[in-house]
Write a protein that holds these residues in place. Structure first.
Motif, PDB file in Angstrom:
ATOM      1  N   ARG A   1       0.846  -1.191   0.000  1.00  0.00           N
ATOM      2  CA  ARG A   1       0.000   0.000   0.000  1.00  0.00           C
ATOM      3  C   ARG A   1       0.881   1.240   0.000  1.00  0.00           C
ATOM      4  NH1 ARG A   1      -3.457  -2.093   4.898  1.00  0.00           N
ATOM      5  NH2 ARG A   1      -1.533  -1.474   5.855  1.00  0.00           N
ATOM      6  N   ALA A   2       0.595   2.155  -0.904  1.00  0.00           N
ATOM      7  CA  ALA A   2       1.353   3.397  -0.967  1.00  0.00           C
ATOM      8  C   ALA A   2       1.086   4.246   0.271  1.00  0.00           C
ATOM      9  CB  ALA A   2       0.989   4.171  -2.225  1.00  0.00           C
ATOM     10  N   VAL A   3      -0.150   4.324   0.670  1.00  0.00           N
ATOM     11  CA  VAL A   3      -0.538   5.094   1.852  1.00  0.00           C
ATOM     12  C   VAL A   3      -1.386   4.193   2.739  1.00  0.00           C
ATOM     13  CG1 VAL A   3      -1.762   7.104   2.688  1.00  0.00           C
ATOM     14  CG2 VAL A   3      -0.524   7.224   0.526  1.00  0.00           C
TER      15      VAL A   3
ATOM     16  N   THR B   1      -4.019   2.738   5.293  1.00  0.00           N
ATOM     17  CA  THR B   1      -5.339   3.191   5.711  1.00  0.00           C
ATOM     18  C   THR B   1      -5.586   2.879   7.174  1.00  0.00           C
ATOM     19  OG1 THR B   1      -6.220   1.129   4.906  1.00  0.00           O
ATOM     20  CG2 THR B   1      -6.365   3.009   3.424  1.00  0.00           C
TER      21      THR B   1
ATOM     22  N   TRP C   1      -9.915   7.881  11.862  1.00  0.00           N
ATOM     23  CA  TRP C   1     -10.622   8.623  10.815  1.00  0.00           C
ATOM     24  C   TRP C   1     -11.897   9.251  11.354  1.00  0.00           C
ATOM     25  CZ3 TRP C   1      -8.312   8.740   6.055  1.00  0.00           C
ATOM     26  CH2 TRP C   1      -7.280   7.839   5.851  1.00  0.00           C
TER      27      TRP C   1
ATOM     28  N   GLY D   1      -5.244   1.307  -4.319  1.00  0.00           N
ATOM     29  CA  GLY D   1      -6.076   2.319  -3.671  1.00  0.00           C
ATOM     30  C   GLY D   1      -7.556   1.994  -3.588  1.00  0.00           C
TER      31      GLY D   1
ATOM     32  N   GLN E   1      -8.976   5.237  -1.802  1.00  0.00           N
ATOM     33  CA  GLN E   1      -8.003   6.164  -1.222  1.00  0.00           C
ATOM     34  C   GLN E   1      -7.895   7.364  -2.149  1.00  0.00           C
ATOM     35  OE1 GLN E   1      -4.451   4.173  -0.086  1.00  0.00           O
ATOM     36  NE2 GLN E   1      -3.235   6.017  -0.401  1.00  0.00           N
TER      37      GLN E   1
ATOM     38  N   GLY F   1      -5.995  10.213  -1.164  1.00  0.00           N
ATOM     39  CA  GLY F   1      -4.869  10.977  -0.658  1.00  0.00           C
ATOM     40  C   GLY F   1      -4.349  10.329   0.606  1.00  0.00           C
ATOM     41  N   THR F   2      -3.276  10.895   1.135  1.00  0.00           N
ATOM     42  CA  THR F   2      -2.700  10.303   2.340  1.00  0.00           C
ATOM     43  C   THR F   2      -3.622  10.434   3.547  1.00  0.00           C
ATOM     44  OG1 THR F   2      -1.535  12.345   2.828  1.00  0.00           O
ATOM     45  CG2 THR F   2      -0.322  10.651   1.604  1.00  0.00           C
ATOM     46  N   ASP F   3      -4.473  11.458   3.541  1.00  0.00           N
ATOM     47  CA  ASP F   3      -5.319  11.709   4.695  1.00  0.00           C
ATOM     48  C   ASP F   3      -6.808  11.735   4.376  1.00  0.00           C
ATOM     49  OD1 ASP F   3      -3.138  11.848   6.409  1.00  0.00           O
ATOM     50  OD2 ASP F   3      -2.823  13.965   5.985  1.00  0.00           O
TER      51      ASP F   3
ATOM     52  N   ARG G   1      -8.356  11.619   7.879  1.00  0.00           N
ATOM     53  CA  ARG G   1      -7.498  11.074   8.931  1.00  0.00           C
ATOM     54  C   ARG G   1      -7.346  12.158  10.018  1.00  0.00           C
ATOM     55  NH1 ARG G   1      -3.811   6.998   8.632  1.00  0.00           N
ATOM     56  NH2 ARG G   1      -3.767   7.088   6.361  1.00  0.00           N
TER      57      ARG G   1
END
Length: 140
Positions: free
Chosen positions: A23-25, A27, A31, A87, A108, A110-112, A133
Motif C-alpha cells: 500500500r502506498a498510503v 489506511t 478517521w 487504492g 483512497q 490521498g494520504t489523509d 485522517r
C-alpha cells in the motif's frame, strides 16, 4: 437513518488488507466522518482491514440508542475489507441506524482522505462520504 451517511463514511476507513507493504498510503489509523460525529480506528483483523467506532458525539449515540444499540463505542463498523487494486478495497459496512451490513468500497484519495461508499440494494442505491485522517479523537 440520520446517522447512516456518517456510518457509510466509516466504511472508507477500512481500506486495507493483508498486503500492507504494497500500500502506498496505509489506511490503518484514526478517521473522522464528514459531519464530525463519528470516529473510527481502522486496523488489521485476521489479514483484512476492519474498523471500530472509538468516539461518537451525543446525537450519533442517541440515534444508535433509538435504533436499539445501547453502546455505539466499540461497534465494528467496517468489516473484512480486501484489496481490489491500487487504492481500492471492498468489504462491508454496518449501519447502526438500520441494524444491517451492506456491501462497501473504499477508495483512497490521498494520504489523509478516503472515500467510503456503501450500497443498500445490490449496488443500486449507494451513498458515499469522504473521511479525513485525524491525529487524535475530538473533544466531546
Amino acid at each position: 437513518m440520520k446517522t447512516m451517511l456518517p456510518i457509510l463514511a466509516a466504511g472508507a476507513l477500512l481500506a486495507a488488507g493483508p498486503a500492507a507493504a504494497s500500500r502506498a498510503v496505509p489506511t490503518d489509523g484514526l478517521w473522522l466522518n464528514p459531519r464530525g460525529t463519528v470516529a473510527v480506528r481502522t486496523g488489521d483483523c485476521q489479514g483484512r482491514l476492519c474498523g471500530w467506532i472509538v468516539w461518537a458525539d451525543g446525537q450519533a449515540m442517541a440515534d444508535a440508542r433509538d435504533s436499539g444499540i445501547d453502546r455505539l463505542i466499540g461497534v465494528e463498523l467496517l468489516e473484512d475489507y480486501v484489496p481490489r487494486g491500487a487504492g481500492h478495497w471492498s468489504g462491508s459496512v454496518y449501519i447502526p441506524d438500520i441494524g444491517h451490513r451492506f456491501a462497501s468500497t473504499i477508495t483512497q484519495i490521498g494520504t489523509d482522505a478516503m472515500k467510503v461508499q456503501g450500497c443498500l440494494v445490490g449496488g443500486f442505491i449507494c451513498k458515499s462520504q469522504i473521511w479525513q485522517r485525524i491525529a487524535r479523537l475530538p473533544n466531546g
